[in-house]
Design an enzyme around this catalytic site. Structure first.
Site, PDB file in Angstrom:
ATOM      1  CD  GLN A   1      38.517  35.567  40.752  1.00 51.12           C
ATOM      2  OE1 GLN A   1      39.580  35.097  40.380  1.00 51.12           O
ATOM      3  NE2 GLN A   1      37.522  34.815  41.177  1.00 51.12           N
TER       4      GLN A   1
ATOM      5  CB  ILE B   1      40.147  45.070  38.693  1.00 54.25           C
ATOM      6  CG1 ILE B   1      40.330  46.572  38.412  1.00 54.25           C
ATOM      7  CG2 ILE B   1      38.832  44.836  39.430  1.00 54.25           C
ATOM      8  CD1 ILE B   1      41.332  46.873  37.371  1.00 54.25           C
ATOM      9  NE  ARG B   2      38.031  44.275  45.171  1.00 55.89           N
ATOM     10  CZ  ARG B   2      37.397  43.737  46.220  1.00 55.89           C
ATOM     11  NH1 ARG B   2      36.615  42.703  46.046  1.00 55.89           N
ATOM     12  NH2 ARG B   2      37.522  44.260  47.420  1.00 55.89           N
TER      13      ARG B   2
ATOM     14  CD  GLU C   1      38.848  46.086  31.223  1.00 57.42           C
ATOM     15  OE1 GLU C   1      38.615  46.748  32.254  1.00 57.42           O
ATOM     16  OE2 GLU C   1      38.260  45.025  30.952  1.00 57.42           O
ATOM     17  CE1 TYR C   2      39.748  45.985  21.949  1.00 55.18           C
ATOM     18  CE2 TYR C   2      37.566  45.743  22.940  1.00 55.18           C
ATOM     19  CZ  TYR C   2      38.385  45.788  21.825  1.00 55.18           C
ATOM     20  OH  TYR C   2      37.837  45.621  20.586  1.00 55.18           O
ATOM     21  CB  SER C   3      37.267  51.383  25.615  1.00 53.42           C
ATOM     22  OG  SER C   3      35.972  51.964  25.594  1.00 53.42           O
TER      23      SER C   3
ATOM     24  NE  ARG D   1      31.092  54.698  27.482  1.00 54.00           N
ATOM     25  CZ  ARG D   1      31.180  55.929  27.966  1.00 54.00           C
ATOM     26  NH1 ARG D   1      32.132  56.245  28.806  1.00 54.00           N
ATOM     27  NH2 ARG D   1      30.311  56.843  27.605  1.00 54.00           N
TER      28      ARG D   1
ATOM     29  CG  HIS E   1      56.204  45.599  48.155  1.00 55.83           C
ATOM     30  ND1 HIS E   1      56.325  44.565  49.066  1.00 55.83           N
ATOM     31  CD2 HIS E   1      55.213  46.401  48.629  1.00 55.83           C
ATOM     32  CE1 HIS E   1      55.463  44.745  50.049  1.00 55.83           C
ATOM     33  NE2 HIS E   1      54.777  45.846  49.801  1.00 55.83           N
TER      34      HIS E   1
ATOM     35  NE  ARG F   1      43.778  37.493  43.437  1.00 57.13           N
ATOM     36  CZ  ARG F   1      42.499  37.508  43.778  1.00 57.13           C
ATOM     37  NH1 ARG F   1      41.811  36.374  43.816  1.00 57.13           N
ATOM     38  NH2 ARG F   1      41.888  38.625  44.122  1.00 57.13           N
TER      39      ARG F   1
HETATM   40  C1  LIG Z   1      41.160  33.506  47.638  1.00 56.27           C
HETATM   41  C2  LIG Z   1      40.559  34.893  47.605  1.00 56.27           C
HETATM   42  C3  LIG Z   1      39.205  35.055  47.797  1.00 56.27           C
HETATM   43  C4  LIG Z   1      38.642  36.342  47.773  1.00 56.27           C
HETATM   44  N1  LIG Z   1      37.286  36.490  47.949  1.00 56.27           N
HETATM   45  C5  LIG Z   1      36.723  37.719  47.882  1.00 56.27           C
HETATM   46  C6  LIG Z   1      35.308  37.915  48.033  1.00 56.27           C
HETATM   47  O1  LIG Z   1      34.564  36.968  48.234  1.00 56.27           O
HETATM   48  N2  LIG Z   1      34.814  39.160  47.933  1.00 56.27           N
HETATM   49  C7  LIG Z   1      35.608  40.262  47.733  1.00 56.27           C
HETATM   50  O2  LIG Z   1      35.100  41.387  47.654  1.00 56.27           O
HETATM   51  N3  LIG Z   1      36.944  40.109  47.586  1.00 56.27           N
HETATM   52  C8  LIG Z   1      37.519  38.892  47.654  1.00 56.27           C
HETATM   53  N4  LIG Z   1      38.870  38.750  47.490  1.00 56.27           N
HETATM   54  C9  LIG Z   1      39.678  39.941  47.231  1.00 56.27           C
HETATM   55  C10 LIG Z   1      40.470  40.368  48.495  1.00 56.27           C
HETATM   56  O3  LIG Z   1      39.605  40.707  49.564  1.00 56.27           O
HETATM   57  C11 LIG Z   1      41.393  41.539  48.174  1.00 56.27           C
HETATM   58  O4  LIG Z   1      40.599  42.649  47.794  1.00 56.27           O
HETATM   59  C12 LIG Z   1      42.348  41.234  47.037  1.00 56.27           C
HETATM   60  O5  LIG Z   1      42.973  40.009  47.251  1.00 56.27           O
HETATM   61  C13 LIG Z   1      43.404  42.331  46.948  1.00 56.27           C
HETATM   62  O6  LIG Z   1      44.219  42.258  48.089  1.00 56.27           O
HETATM   63  P1  LIG Z   1      44.859  43.558  48.732  1.00 56.27           P
HETATM   64  O7  LIG Z   1      43.800  44.537  49.097  1.00 56.27           O
HETATM   65  O8  LIG Z   1      45.746  43.093  49.841  1.00 56.27           O
HETATM   66  O9  LIG Z   1      45.758  44.071  47.524  1.00 56.27           O
HETATM   67  P2  LIG Z   1      46.037  45.543  46.993  1.00 56.27           P
HETATM   68  O10 LIG Z   1      44.778  46.233  46.606  1.00 56.27           O
HETATM   69  O11 LIG Z   1      47.107  45.403  45.966  1.00 56.27           O
HETATM   70  O12 LIG Z   1      46.619  46.301  48.212  1.00 56.27           O
HETATM   71  C14 LIG Z   1      47.878  45.927  48.768  1.00 56.27           C
HETATM   72  C15 LIG Z   1      47.894  46.421  50.199  1.00 56.27           C
HETATM   73  O13 LIG Z   1      47.842  47.855  50.180  1.00 56.27           O
HETATM   74  C16 LIG Z   1      47.013  48.327  51.237  1.00 56.27           C
HETATM   75  N5  LIG Z   1      45.897  49.076  50.630  1.00 56.27           N
HETATM   76  C17 LIG Z   1      45.650  49.250  49.309  1.00 56.27           C
HETATM   77  N6  LIG Z   1      44.586  50.032  49.124  1.00 56.27           N
HETATM   78  C18 LIG Z   1      44.128  50.351  50.356  1.00 56.27           C
HETATM   79  C19 LIG Z   1      43.046  51.127  50.844  1.00 56.27           C
HETATM   80  N7  LIG Z   1      42.207  51.761  50.020  1.00 56.27           N
HETATM   81  N8  LIG Z   1      42.870  51.206  52.163  1.00 56.27           N
HETATM   82  C20 LIG Z   1      43.696  50.603  53.016  1.00 56.27           C
HETATM   83  N9  LIG Z   1      44.753  49.847  52.634  1.00 56.27           N
HETATM   84  C21 LIG Z   1      44.964  49.735  51.322  1.00 56.27           C
HETATM   85  C22 LIG Z   1      46.560  47.106  52.011  1.00 56.27           C
HETATM   86  O14 LIG Z   1      47.475  46.871  53.060  1.00 56.27           O
HETATM   87  C23 LIG Z   1      46.683  45.981  51.016  1.00 56.27           C
HETATM   88  O15 LIG Z   1      46.897  44.711  51.602  1.00 56.27           O
HETATM   89  C24 LIG Z   1      39.456  37.489  47.536  1.00 56.27           C
HETATM   90  C25 LIG Z   1      40.832  37.304  47.342  1.00 56.27           C
HETATM   91  C26 LIG Z   1      41.387  36.038  47.361  1.00 56.27           C
HETATM   92  C27 LIG Z   1      42.869  35.878  47.146  1.00 56.27           C
END
Ligand SMILES: Cc1cc2nc3c(=O)[nH]c(=O)nc-3n(C[C@H](O)[C@H](O)[C@H](O)COP(=O)(O)OP(=O)(O)OC[C@H]3O[C@@H](n4cnc5c(N)ncnc54)[C@H](O)[C@@H]3O)c2cc1C
Length: 286
Positions: A86, A88-89, A97-99, A101, A188, A197
């Site tokens: 979660q 890493i999104r 990260e720890y590897s 491999r 930021h 989170r």
């Molecule tokens: C309660 C909750 C439930 C979730 N459920 C799911 C789920 O079911 N499945 C799933 O896949 N994910 C899920 N997520 C993950 C969510 O969709 C986001 O990927 C995650 O919260 C990261 O948010 P972000 O992209 O805004 O953050 P960051 O990646 O830190 O990006 C910050 C901001 O930068 C911009 N940005 C960064 N990279 C790009 C890019 N490549 N293109 C365009 N704009 C960019 C965007 O404006 C973004 O808001 C969930 C998240 C939460 C909090």
């Protein structure tokens, strides 16, 4: 960095979940760095007009975000793999990260507290409910989780003993396995991470880490964190229809008679609130 809180906090492991932690490794900048960067854009002339706190609050409430990017924080985090997935999104960070491999995976798995073993929520498809399961069921679930962790680790060791490559030996280890990483992010984007989170919709296990990081920020970046709380975290957006309802029920006369300074508003905050009230509540009132 001259903040005393920094010396107490850096390097300290803040325990999270049963075996994880957050450790602040390094920080570049503090509240002053934000003020300093912001003043470049407003010029020398404004320096004496604004206190640091009110400038930081002004930046936060007007989404002037780039000065907050001047502060960088580096954390060492130990976390279960399902939390890492979660985490890493959030793409605006740098991660190493720890590897598995390169190094042997350790015999460390997350086992939830019995009170976290809850039923599926019926109104939130992604979450757990507040309802407890019967004690005998909780015990059985925890026992099965622990057995699986032990068995999979014992198989992992068997694979290694039989000279299977580490990169393959690890593939059946469960998502509860602990991993570690260094995670560097600017303030930021860290606030954006925390906003998502710390929310009650985030999974409990990642929320524990977010709360720990928030506690650290409160101490080392008190003005910025306070502004984040006041203008981002403890706030709500109202959509068009919701505003229509609010217009019906809000007593404009009562609003006009209120002394906003009693509610902690500075002069400029009060002025901005009145302008917002005028724009969204009074002007559109039918
Ligand atoms: C309660 C909750 C439930 C979730 N459920 C799911 C789920 O079911 N499945 C799933 O896949 N994910 C899920 N997520 C993950 C969510 O969709 C986001 O990927 C995650 O919260 C990261 O948010 P972000 O992209 O805004 O953050 P960051 O990646 O830190 O990006 C910050 C901001 O930068 C911009 N940005 C960064 N990279 C790009 C890019 N490549 N293109 C365009 N704009 C960019 C965007 O404006 C973004 O808001 C969930 C998240 C939460 C909090």
């Amino acid at each position: 960095m001259e903040n005393n809180a920094f010396a107490d906090i850096v390097g300290k492991e803040y325990k999270c979940l049963d075996k994880g932690f957050v450790r602040l490794v390094d920080v570049m900048g503090d509240d002053n760095s934000i003020v300093q960067a912001a003043r470049v854009s407003y010029g020398k002339g404004t320096k004496s007009l604004r206190e640091d706190r009110s400038l930081i609050r002004y930046l936060m409430r007007h989404s002037h975000t780039s000065p907050f990017e001047m502060v960088e924080l580096k954390f060492h985090v130990k976390l279960p793999i399902f939390v890492a997935r979660q985490w890493i999104r959030h793409r605006t960070a740098n991660v190493n990260e720890y590897s598995g491999r390169y190094s042997e995976m350790r015999d460390e798995f997350y086992l939830p507290e019995p009170m976290q073993i809850r039923s599926q929520s019926s109104d939130n498809k992604q979450g757990r409910s507040q309802d407890e399961l019967p004690k005998n069921v909780v015990d059985e679930i925890l026992q099965k989780m622990e057995d699986l962790q032990k068995n999979s680790y014992s198989d992992y060791l068997f694979f290694l003993e039989n000279d299977l490559a580490r990169e393959l030996a690890r593939i059946n280890l469960p998502l509860s396995t602990y991993t570690e990483w260094y995670w560097k992010i600017d303030l930021h984007n860290l606030f954006h991470f925390l906003k998502l989170r710390l929310d009650e919709h985030a999974q409990y296990e990642i929320r524990v880490y977010a709360e720990t990081i928030a506690d650290i920020l409160k101490q080392i970046l008190p003005l910025s964190y306070e502004a984040f709380e006041d203008y981002e975290l403890d706030t709500a957006n109202f959509n068009k229809n919701e505003l229509k309802v609010l217009r019906e029920i809000i007593d404009v006369e009562k609003f006009n008679s209120i002394d906003l300074s009693e509610y902690g508003f500075s002069k400029s905050e009060g002025k901005e609130f009145k302008e917002k009230f005028e724009k969204f509540i009074i002007r559109n009132k039918e």
